[in-house]
Enzyme design. Structure first.
Site, PDB file in Angstrom:
ATOM      1  N   CYS B 401       0.805  -1.207   0.000  1.00 31.84           N
ATOM      2  CA  CYS B 401       0.000   0.000   0.000  1.00 31.84           C
ATOM      3  C   CYS B 401       0.846   1.268   0.000  1.00 31.84           C
ATOM      4  O   CYS B 401       0.522   2.230  -0.698  1.00 31.84           O
ATOM      5  CB  CYS B 401      -0.983  -0.012   1.152  1.00 31.84           C
ATOM      6  SG  CYS B 401      -0.202  -0.094   2.767  1.00 31.84           S
ATOM      7  N   HIS B 445      -2.471   0.817   7.018  1.00 28.77           N
ATOM      8  CA  HIS B 445      -2.724   1.059   5.607  1.00 28.77           C
ATOM      9  C   HIS B 445      -2.303   2.486   5.265  1.00 28.77           C
ATOM     10  O   HIS B 445      -2.243   3.352   6.142  1.00 28.77           O
ATOM     11  CB  HIS B 445      -4.225   0.853   5.332  1.00 28.77           C
ATOM     12  CG  HIS B 445      -4.572   0.860   3.875  1.00 28.77           C
ATOM     13  ND1 HIS B 445      -4.026  -0.019   2.979  1.00 28.77           N
ATOM     14  CD2 HIS B 445      -5.443   1.632   3.173  1.00 28.77           C
ATOM     15  CE1 HIS B 445      -4.519   0.204   1.788  1.00 28.77           C
ATOM     16  NE2 HIS B 445      -5.385   1.225   1.869  1.00 28.77           N
ATOM     17  N   ASP B 461      -8.049   5.790  -2.682  1.00 30.71           N
ATOM     18  CA  ASP B 461      -7.179   4.702  -2.228  1.00 30.71           C
ATOM     19  C   ASP B 461      -6.650   3.973  -3.450  1.00 30.71           C
ATOM     20  O   ASP B 461      -7.365   3.188  -4.078  1.00 30.71           O
ATOM     21  CB  ASP B 461      -7.966   3.744  -1.333  1.00 30.71           C
ATOM     22  CG  ASP B 461      -7.025   2.766  -0.648  1.00 30.71           C
ATOM     23  OD1 ASP B 461      -5.850   2.690  -1.073  1.00 30.71           O
ATOM     24  OD2 ASP B 461      -7.459   2.094   0.296  1.00 30.71           O
TER      25      ASP B 461
END
Lengths: 317, 655
Positions: B401, B445, B461
């Site tokens: 991520c 994250h 995202d």
């Protein structure tokens, strides 16, 4: 002033704890207060609480409250260490004035948990330590009291203390047990011998004639008039009548024969003579104004004579 | 009666003290712990061998030496670790000069204090059990020396346990109602030795990958009412705005003007239980509108506490998922800054989108990522080259991520859209039994925010474009190499999962209600009882009522235990008869048998001999043979009995 207060206090205690032969310690008779150690323990709990507040530790709060709760439980435990304990007064052995009387008290535990670490004392006297009274059992404590004068000594107010189990609290109670101890007069320290040469010393030798006590075998030298002729006729053996005169003498200890002494001094001397005569195995009688005890010896006779001396001129309580 | 301490009592004292010290010793350096433990053991061996204590000068030298060592180790004798180490050494040294009951009393109190300080080490359930066991041991050994005898009584440990049980109502009452303060009384020198776990304050390639392997809990959340969809649970942490070509860092300065945010629409209220992290970040959902005292909202909309979380902490937060912010230009300009050079391919790619409107540029970049066959991996290849973003986007195409978030922000800034990286956690595991969400470190994250002039900050995202499953189904379903994950994060047997969830639910409730019971929770509880403030009339009323109820309950229990044996009908008749006799001047003696009382009364009242003896006989028959005819006879006889008072009174006096 102080003495006056003490007397008032004792009277108040007696009213609150009326005398009885058996006293059961009930809830309204038991007092509990924290000890010095208990106060320090409380301070420790407060310190933990302060730490808990400062570091915002929820469990330390909880632990501080556990300490406080334990202190409270200890208070109840100390109280229950005395609750429903039964105190039975037993018969106290007579003593001579000036000696220490011991009042035996049975501590009976009818409850389940054992009672431990009890300190029992009579008012103003040293304490006795009772380590344990097991379940459904009793332990006897002998409680000392220093004696001064003769006569009946009533049992002073009993105080029972305990700091068990934790030492943080002291629980105590009072009991007035209906018991008394006979205090004989104090024997004179160095009395003149009761079998002295002078017939006017208060003791008189009494001739025994019919004090038939038993028979023994004839030995040469026995007087003929002592021989038991009737038994000889039946048994064909020479036996000799044995009477007290031959084993010891019989004396009359007479109050009236000691005019030169005061009342207590006379009683002391008579006491000393009775002890000495008993030790020598002599028989003795006692004459007091208004009463006379016949000749005799043995523990019961000795007790009767000493009791008469102890209670002479005293009202029976 | 002597004041010296019996040997066995001393052994139990030493054992109880070691219990109080053990968890403290485990936090000390091993050499110091061993040194401190050696002292009580030496003392015990001296007693065992019947030796006398070491001379006074030696004890003082030992004490000074030990304290010097503690000071040398901790550089202080107060505060948390230094103070605890000093307390521990003092207890050990004090044991060396313990010979009287007085010393033992002091030591016992120190032992209780050390047991209270155990919660500085940990506030777990097991530590509470250990501390309680220590308190029981300390109390048990107190009893031994109250007895003044040198033997063990096995029932005393039970008695101490019983005392603990008796303490329970007091403890619960005080725990619930004792006023909680919300701040410390004074601040102690804090020691920063705890290494922080979880999110780091710099985002570099690999920083989140490492966390993905950590299955320890970060926090737990329970929502009041319905929980939002798991795919929208973005727990906001630090915001990374400065890029140096490799690492992303936070900017701590405000650009002079604070942003303004307007929350619109429905709100979510939830309570979080944060594990200690040694950081002050509180991970809230966007956008917090109400938050607890001693915390604040930064200009990056991150909720932070005033002090790092050294302890587990409970927070009640209200957030608004729908919000709109206006941002000063200075901030937006900073969110366009890129290093002067590097990553030419990425810059060229972004330049292609510059003609589009801002929103379309964001969509284009997401589209490009989705079409690019990127993979989401726990062990992406290292990118040591000078242009790591180019390498990721055009060569390796494999990342986690933080790689994609960083690259996406780079592309956006290059395309002229203000953008920044946001760190935090995504999603969580729902515990159905406990009705709460568990968020682990592995849920850490990184995502991004882009600024669109008409809509404000928008969450984007990029991981969703690369691995859509990550958002909806969690890590294990989305990464290419899930086997590297810890067991609890992979798919495990259903029963094992259930068992683990049950245990975690228990721990959660414990943490929530016991550890997290603070001023706020207390107020909630009191409000539910209709009390609006501590020390109010209602509070005092409740408190007094509870105390009274406790006392009453105890009194009734005592009375029940002491109750007289039940009286049956025959017994009642008999007592009436005894009362009649008493009025006539004949008192029953304690313990006197019915027949002997009747005989005695008959001797004094010859006229009633027949009646008296019949009453005694029928009473015995009614009571012990349970003969109903005898009971009837007893009743009538007692009723008919008329005693002449005067005569009996005189003769009764003889007794």
């Amino acid at each position: 002033m102080r003495r006056w207060f003490q007397r008032r206090w004792q009277n108040a205690l007696t009213r609150r704890h009326p005398p009885a032969p058996v006293v059961t310690l009930r809830h309204n008779r038991i007092y509990v207060l924290p000890t010095m150690f208990g106060a320090l323990y409380a301070a420790t709990a407060v310190l933990v609480l302060i730490g808990a507040i400062n570091y915002q530790l929820s469990l330390a709060y909880l632990f501080a409250f556990v300490l406080i709760g334990l202190g409270h439980a200890a208070l109840l435990q100390s109280y229950r260490n005395l609750l429903k304990l039964e105190l039975h007064a037993l018969v106290a052995e007579p003593v001579f004035a000036g000696d220490t009387a011991h009042f035996p008290v049975a501590l009976a535990n009818t409850g389940k948990p054992p009672r431990r670490a009890l300190s029992v004392s009579l008012h103003g006297q040293p304490a006795s330590w009772v380590e344990s009274v097991p379940r459904d059992d009793a332990t006897i404590a002998r409680l000392p009291v220093a004696t001064t004068g003769r006569g009946w000594l009533g049992m002073p107010t009993l105080r029972i203390d305990t700091t068990y189990p934790s030492g943080w609290c002291k629980a105590w109670s009072y009991a007035n047990l209906d018991a008394r101890c006979l205090v004989y007069p104090r024997p004179e320290d160095d009395p003149p011998p009761y079998h002295g040469q002078h017939g006017d010393q208060g003791q008189r030798r009494v001739h025994g004639d019919d004090d038939f006590a038993g028979l023994r075998n004839y030995v040469p030298g026995d007087m003929p008039r002592q021989i038991a002729w009737k038994q000889f006729a039946r048994l064909d053996t020479l036996l000799v009548r044995q009477d007290e005169r031959h084993e010891g003498h019989a004396w009359l200890f007479d109050w009236h024969a000691l005019p030169e002494l005061g009342t207590e001094a006379r009683l002391s001397r008579l006491t000393a003579w009775i002890i000495a005569a008993e030790a020598n195995g002599d028989r003795y009688a006692l004459a007091l104004p208004g009463s006379t005890l016949p000749r005799g010896n043995g523990p019961a006779h000795r007790h009767a004579c000493l009791q008469a001396l102890a209670l002479f001129d005293r009202m029976t309580p | 009666m002597s004041d010296t301490l019996p040997g066995r009592a001393l052994y139990t004292l030493i054992a109880a003290l070691l219990m109080a010290l053990l968890p403290h010793l485990l936090t000390l350096p091993p050499w110091l712990a061993l040194l401190i433990v050696a002292v009580p053991l030496w003392r015990a061996s001296l007693v065992y061998r019947g030796k006398t204590l070491p001379p006074r000068w030696l004890r003082y030298v030992l004490m000074l030496a030990l304290l010097a060592l503690v000071f040398w180790q901790f550089r202080t004798l107060i505060g948390r670790s230094g103070g605890v180490a000093m307390l521990v050494s003092l207890i050990a040294i004090k044991l060396l000069e313990t010979h009287s009951r007085r010393d033992a009393a002091v030591l016992t109190l120190l032992g209780y204090f050390a047991a209270g300080a155990l919660f500085l080490v940990s506030q777990s359930f097991w530590m509470l059990l250990w501390a309680l066991a220590t308190a029981v041991a300390l109390t048990t050994q107190l009893m031994a020396w109250q007895r003044r005898t040198d033997h063990y009584e096995p029932d005393e440990a039970w008695r101490a346990l019983r005392m603990l049980a008796e303490a329970a109502p007091v403890v619960i009452l005080l725990f619930l109602l004792f006023p909680r303060l919300s701040g410390p009384l004074w601040s102690m020198p804090e020691d920063r030795n705890g290494a922080s776990s979880g999110l780091s304050d710099v985002m570099s390639p690999g920083s989140f990958t490492n966390l993905a392997l950590d299955d320890s809990p970060a926090f737990r959340v329970s929502f009041d009412g319905k929980a939002p969809p798991v795919s929208t649970m973005y727990w906001r942490g630090p915001v990374f705005e400065r890029f140096d070509g490799r690492n992303w860092q936070q900017l701590h300065d405000d650009a002079g003007v604070r942003p303004t945010a307007i929350a619109v629409g429905p709100t979510l209220s939830y309570s979080m239980l944060m594990e200690p992290s040694e950081r002050s970040w509180l991970l809230a959902l966007d956008l917090p509108v109400r938050w607890p005292a001693h915390s604040r909202l930064t200009s990056r909309f991150q909720l932070v506490a005033d002090a790092p979380l050294a302890q587990r902490r409970r927070l009640d937060i209200v957030s608004s998922p729908f919000w709109h912010a206006s941002e000063p230009d200075g901030v937006l300009r900073r969110n366009l800054v890129l290093p002067a050079s590097g990553n030419p391919q990425a810059r060229a790619l972004a330049r292609q989108w510059q003609q589009l409107p801002a929103a379309a540029r964001v969509d284009a970049a997401q589209q490009w990522l989705r079409a690019g066959k990127f993979s989401y991996s726990l062990s992406p290849p290292l990118l040591p080259g000078p242009d790591p973003i180019d390498d990721l986007l055009f060569t390796t195409r494999e990342g986690f991520c933080e790689h994609y978030a960083g690259a996406f922000v780079f592309l956006m800034r290059a395309a002229g859209v203000p953008a920044r990286v946001v760190g935090g956690y995504l999603g969580g595991e729902r515990n159905a039994g406990g009705d709460y969400w568990l968020v682990r470190q592995a849920d850490a994250h990184a995502w991004t925010e882009v600024w669109l002039a008409e809509r404000g900050w928008q969450r984007v995202d990029p991981t969703a474009a690369v691995a859509p499953n990550r958002i909806n189904q969690g890590l294990a379903q989305s990464v290419t190499n899930a086997a590297r994950l810890p067991g609890v994060l992979r798919n495990e047997a259903p029963w094992l999962r259930e068992l683990r969830q049950h245990w975690d639910a228990t721990v959660f409730q414990w943490n929530r209600w016991v550890i997290g019971y603070d001023a706020q929770r207390q107020m909630q509880l009191l409000n539910r009882l209709g009390i609006d403030a501590l020390a109010s009339a209602a509070f005092i009323g409740w408190f007094a009522a509870l105390v009274l109820a406790l006392l009453l309950g105890y009194g009734l229990a005592q009375r029940w235990r002491n109750r007289p044996p039940p009286r049956d009908a025959a017994m009642r008749c008999w007592l009436r008869f005894v009362a009649k006799l008493e009025r006539a001047g004949i008192a029953a003696q304690p313990g006197e048998a019915p027949s002997s009382l009747a005989h005695r009364a008959a001797a004094l009242l010859p006229a009633h001999r027949e009646a008296l003896e019949a009453i005694a006989a029928s009473y015995l028959a009614a009571r012990y043979r349970e003969d109903p005819a005898a009971l009837a006879e007893l009743r009538t006889r007692v009723k008919q009995l008329q005693l002449t008072v005067g005569r009996a009174k005189q003769s009764g006096k003889e007794q």
